[in-house]
Structure formats: C-alpha cells, structure tokens
Scaffold this motif. Sequence first.
Motif, PDB file in Angstrom:
ATOM      1  N   ASN A  60      71.048  72.868  33.003  1.00 44.93           N
ATOM      2  CA  ASN A  60      71.991  71.993  33.712  1.00 44.93           C
ATOM      3  C   ASN A  60      71.355  70.671  34.131  1.00 44.93           C
ATOM      4  O   ASN A  60      72.048  69.669  34.331  1.00 44.93           O
ATOM      5  CB  ASN A  60      72.561  72.697  34.940  1.00 44.93           C
ATOM      6  N   ARG A  61      70.034  70.675  34.274  1.00 41.28           N
ATOM      7  CA  ARG A  61      69.322  69.449  34.653  1.00 41.28           C
ATOM      8  C   ARG A  61      69.047  68.544  33.459  1.00 41.28           C
ATOM      9  O   ARG A  61      68.600  67.414  33.627  1.00 41.28           O
ATOM     10  CB  ARG A  61      67.987  69.797  35.321  1.00 41.28           C
ATOM     11  N   PHE A  62      69.263  69.067  32.262  1.00 43.02           N
ATOM     12  CA  PHE A  62      68.920  68.326  31.058  1.00 43.02           C
ATOM     13  C   PHE A  62      70.150  67.852  30.294  1.00 43.02           C
ATOM     14  O   PHE A  62      70.100  67.665  29.085  1.00 43.02           O
ATOM     15  CB  PHE A  62      68.018  69.169  30.160  1.00 43.02           C
ATOM     16  N   LYS A  63      71.235  67.653  31.019  1.00 43.47           N
ATOM     17  CA  LYS A  63      72.430  67.089  30.412  1.00 43.47           C
ATOM     18  C   LYS A  63      72.395  65.567  30.558  1.00 43.47           C
ATOM     19  O   LYS A  63      71.949  65.041  31.570  1.00 43.47           O
ATOM     20  CB  LYS A  63      73.689  67.660  31.082  1.00 43.47           C
ATOM     21  N   SER A  64      72.884  64.863  29.548  1.00 44.82           N
ATOM     22  CA  SER A  64      72.882  63.392  29.574  1.00 44.82           C
ATOM     23  C   SER A  64      73.777  62.872  30.688  1.00 44.82           C
ATOM     24  O   SER A  64      74.828  63.460  30.968  1.00 44.82           O
ATOM     25  CB  SER A  64      73.342  62.858  28.222  1.00 44.82           C
ATOM     26  N   ILE A 122      69.862  61.752  31.189  1.00 37.88           N
ATOM     27  CA  ILE A 122      68.689  62.441  31.726  1.00 37.88           C
ATOM     28  C   ILE A 122      67.758  61.437  32.373  1.00 37.88           C
ATOM     29  O   ILE A 122      67.440  60.400  31.797  1.00 37.88           O
ATOM     30  CB  ILE A 122      67.952  63.199  30.607  1.00 37.88           C
ATOM     31  N   ARG A 123      67.344  61.737  33.582  1.00 31.60           N
ATOM     32  CA  ARG A 123      66.439  60.866  34.328  1.00 31.60           C
ATOM     33  C   ARG A 123      65.171  61.644  34.700  1.00 31.60           C
ATOM     34  O   ARG A 123      65.121  62.862  34.608  1.00 31.60           O
ATOM     35  CB  ARG A 123      67.136  60.335  35.594  1.00 31.60           C
ATOM     36  N   ASN A 124      64.149  60.918  35.129  1.00 29.20           N
ATOM     37  CA  ASN A 124      62.908  61.561  35.556  1.00 29.20           C
ATOM     38  C   ASN A 124      63.145  62.488  36.744  1.00 29.20           C
ATOM     39  O   ASN A 124      63.993  62.183  37.569  1.00 29.20           O
ATOM     40  CB  ASN A 124      61.866  60.511  35.924  1.00 29.20           C
ATOM     41  N   PRO A 125      62.386  63.578  36.850  1.00 27.52           N
ATOM     42  CA  PRO A 125      61.278  63.966  35.973  1.00 27.52           C
ATOM     43  C   PRO A 125      61.722  64.681  34.696  1.00 27.52           C
ATOM     44  O   PRO A 125      60.903  64.946  33.814  1.00 27.52           O
ATOM     45  CB  PRO A 125      60.461  64.907  36.859  1.00 27.52           C
ATOM     46  N   GLN A 126      63.015  65.018  34.592  1.00 21.31           N
ATOM     47  CA  GLN A 126      63.483  65.765  33.430  1.00 21.31           C
ATOM     48  C   GLN A 126      63.285  65.006  32.123  1.00 21.31           C
ATOM     49  O   GLN A 126      62.960  65.586  31.091  1.00 21.31           O
ATOM     50  CB  GLN A 126      64.964  66.138  33.597  1.00 21.31           C
ATOM     51  N   SER A 127      63.483  63.686  32.164  1.00 20.82           N
ATOM     52  CA  SER A 127      63.353  62.915  30.927  1.00 20.82           C
ATOM     53  C   SER A 127      61.922  62.968  30.392  1.00 20.82           C
ATOM     54  O   SER A 127      61.702  63.053  29.178  1.00 20.82           O
ATOM     55  CB  SER A 127      63.807  61.467  31.139  1.00 20.82           C
ATOM     56  N   ALA A 128      60.940  62.932  31.288  1.00 22.86           N
ATOM     57  CA  ALA A 128      59.539  62.991  30.860  1.00 22.86           C
ATOM     58  C   ALA A 128      59.218  64.357  30.256  1.00 22.86           C
ATOM     59  O   ALA A 128      58.474  64.460  29.270  1.00 22.86           O
ATOM     60  CB  ALA A 128      58.618  62.713  32.048  1.00 22.86           C
ATOM     61  N   ILE A 129      59.786  65.405  30.829  1.00 29.61           N
ATOM     62  CA  ILE A 129      59.577  66.757  30.298  1.00 29.61           C
ATOM     63  C   ILE A 129      60.205  66.888  28.920  1.00 29.61           C
ATOM     64  O   ILE A 129      59.598  67.413  27.982  1.00 29.61           O
ATOM     65  CB  ILE A 129      60.160  67.807  31.268  1.00 29.61           C
ATOM     66  N   LEU A 130      61.431  66.405  28.778  1.00 30.66           N
ATOM     67  CA  LEU A 130      62.118  66.492  27.494  1.00 30.66           C
ATOM     68  C   LEU A 130      61.397  65.653  26.439  1.00 30.66           C
ATOM     69  O   LEU A 130      61.333  66.043  25.266  1.00 30.66           O
ATOM     70  CB  LEU A 130      63.572  66.030  27.636  1.00 30.66           C
ATOM     71  N   LYS A 153      67.054  61.802  20.596  1.00 33.93           N
ATOM     72  CA  LYS A 153      68.357  61.123  20.641  1.00 33.93           C
ATOM     73  C   LYS A 153      68.924  61.133  22.057  1.00 33.93           C
ATOM     74  O   LYS A 153      69.545  60.158  22.500  1.00 33.93           O
ATOM     75  CB  LYS A 153      69.324  61.793  19.673  1.00 33.93           C
ATOM     76  N   GLN A 154      68.698  62.230  22.783  1.00 39.12           N
ATOM     77  CA  GLN A 154      69.151  62.294  24.176  1.00 39.12           C
ATOM     78  C   GLN A 154      68.471  61.236  25.037  1.00 39.12           C
ATOM     79  O   GLN A 154      69.071  60.698  25.967  1.00 39.12           O
ATOM     80  CB  GLN A 154      68.857  63.678  24.766  1.00 39.12           C
ATOM     81  N   LEU A 155      67.214  60.953  24.711  1.00 44.12           N
ATOM     82  CA  LEU A 155      66.415  60.049  25.534  1.00 44.12           C
ATOM     83  C   LEU A 155      66.518  58.592  25.106  1.00 44.12           C
ATOM     84  O   LEU A 155      66.300  57.693  25.912  1.00 44.12           O
ATOM     85  CB  LEU A 155      64.938  60.482  25.473  1.00 44.12           C
ATOM     86  N   ALA A 156      66.847  58.366  23.844  1.00 43.41           N
ATOM     87  CA  ALA A 156      66.831  57.011  23.291  1.00 43.41           C
ATOM     88  C   ALA A 156      67.864  56.093  23.941  1.00 43.41           C
ATOM     89  O   ALA A 156      67.755  54.870  23.854  1.00 43.41           O
ATOM     90  CB  ALA A 156      67.038  57.057  21.781  1.00 43.41           C
ATOM     91  N   ILE A 157      68.867  56.684  24.590  1.00 43.12           N
ATOM     92  CA  ILE A 157      69.908  55.866  25.229  1.00 43.12           C
ATOM     93  C   ILE A 157      69.431  55.293  26.563  1.00 43.12           C
ATOM     94  O   ILE A 157      70.077  54.407  27.124  1.00 43.12           O
ATOM     95  CB  ILE A 157      71.203  56.684  25.451  1.00 43.12           C
TER      96      ILE A 157
END
Length: 205
Positions: free
Chosen positions: A141-145, A147-155, A176-180
């Motif tokens: 649930n924390r990794f839905k777009s 995505i912000r830190n700290p989750q983005s760094a983990i992903l 692709k989730q992070l590139a946006i």
Amino acid sequence: KAMELFSKIKYGYHKYTYAANYYAGYIAWLNQEYDKAINDLLRAGQNEAYAPLIPLMIANIYYKQSKLEVLIKYAESIVPLETTAIKKAGIKEIDKIILLLAEAYYKMANGKWEMENGKQETDKWEKAVLYFSRYVEMNKNRFKSPIRNPQSAILYRLAYCEFRINNFDSSTVHFKQLAINNDSLGQSAAYYLGVCYVKTGKKQF
C-alpha cells in the motif's frame, strides 16, 4: 541513573531479570554502546515477553556496526524462508528486518562492502532482489504511485538489483513507477528504463 539501576539488578535470576536486561540493553542501544546492548538484549530475548521485540534491535545494531555478514547470518536464522510463514513468526516489525537483509545484500553486492572490507562480494544481487521484493509486497500500500521517499529509494534499489541480474521485465515495471518523479531519482530511473527498453527490444521509450 536508570542505567545504573538496571545494571545492578540485571544479573542473577529473579522476576526483574529479563525486564532489567531489556531496558539496560535499550538504553545502551540509544547511547550507541552496541556491544553492551547486544549482550543485554540477547539475555532479555530468552523471555517470551521480550523475544518478539529483540530481533529488530539486534539486526539494527549489526547494520550500524557494518557487520553485514553477522547481520545476514543472524537475520536469516530467524526470518522464515516461506513467505506464508513470515507473519506467523511472532517477531515484531519483521518486515524491517527483511529490509535490513535486503540493504545488507545490496551494500555487499554493489561494491561498497568490497571497497571498505577488501572482500569480493558480487554475487548478492539475487538475494537483495528476494528481500527487497518481500518488503515491498508486505508494504504494497505504501508503494502505490506517486511514490515518495523513503519508499521511492527502496523501490529504486529493488529495480536496480533486478536490472543487475538481467530481470529487465520486472525492473522495467519498477523503474517506470519512479521515472514520473521530477527529482534526481526519477531522472536516474528514466535512464535505466530506457536501457531496459533497449535490452528487451521495446524502443518506444
């Protein structure tokens, strides 16, 4: 004063033994007296009331000490191999222990461990993928777009590990989730996403 009190009563066997060891260990942990903390916490962990609380603290200590091999050996001895058994293990915040395992393997794999310790550890990417994936799944649930830190760094670390083992389909999904994201991590993800498209023959990026 609290530390002095707990230190006096943590020895021997009486009804306050395990509580005294737990709190003495906790205070030592806060004071970054890690070796002392581990000894007290391990003793406290012999009691079923404190056993679920101890593993994360000990794993954290090993990580802070950069004792990555010790951390891995300790954590893998208590984290079930089967995903379905993880919730039944009875360990508090076991997902954070799994994340520490992932970070330990990642650090060893990406060369930092080799540079700092003179060891050739380049075969850890798959284990890092395994544990990062487990952590993400347990906290999906924390990794839905978006995505912000700290989750983005983990992903990002998960995607990069997948990239390193040539699992381009999965890394494409995660990059692709992070590139946006309009930040340095998003820019780096966009670069690797483009490489993934080239590697898989999908040049529409």
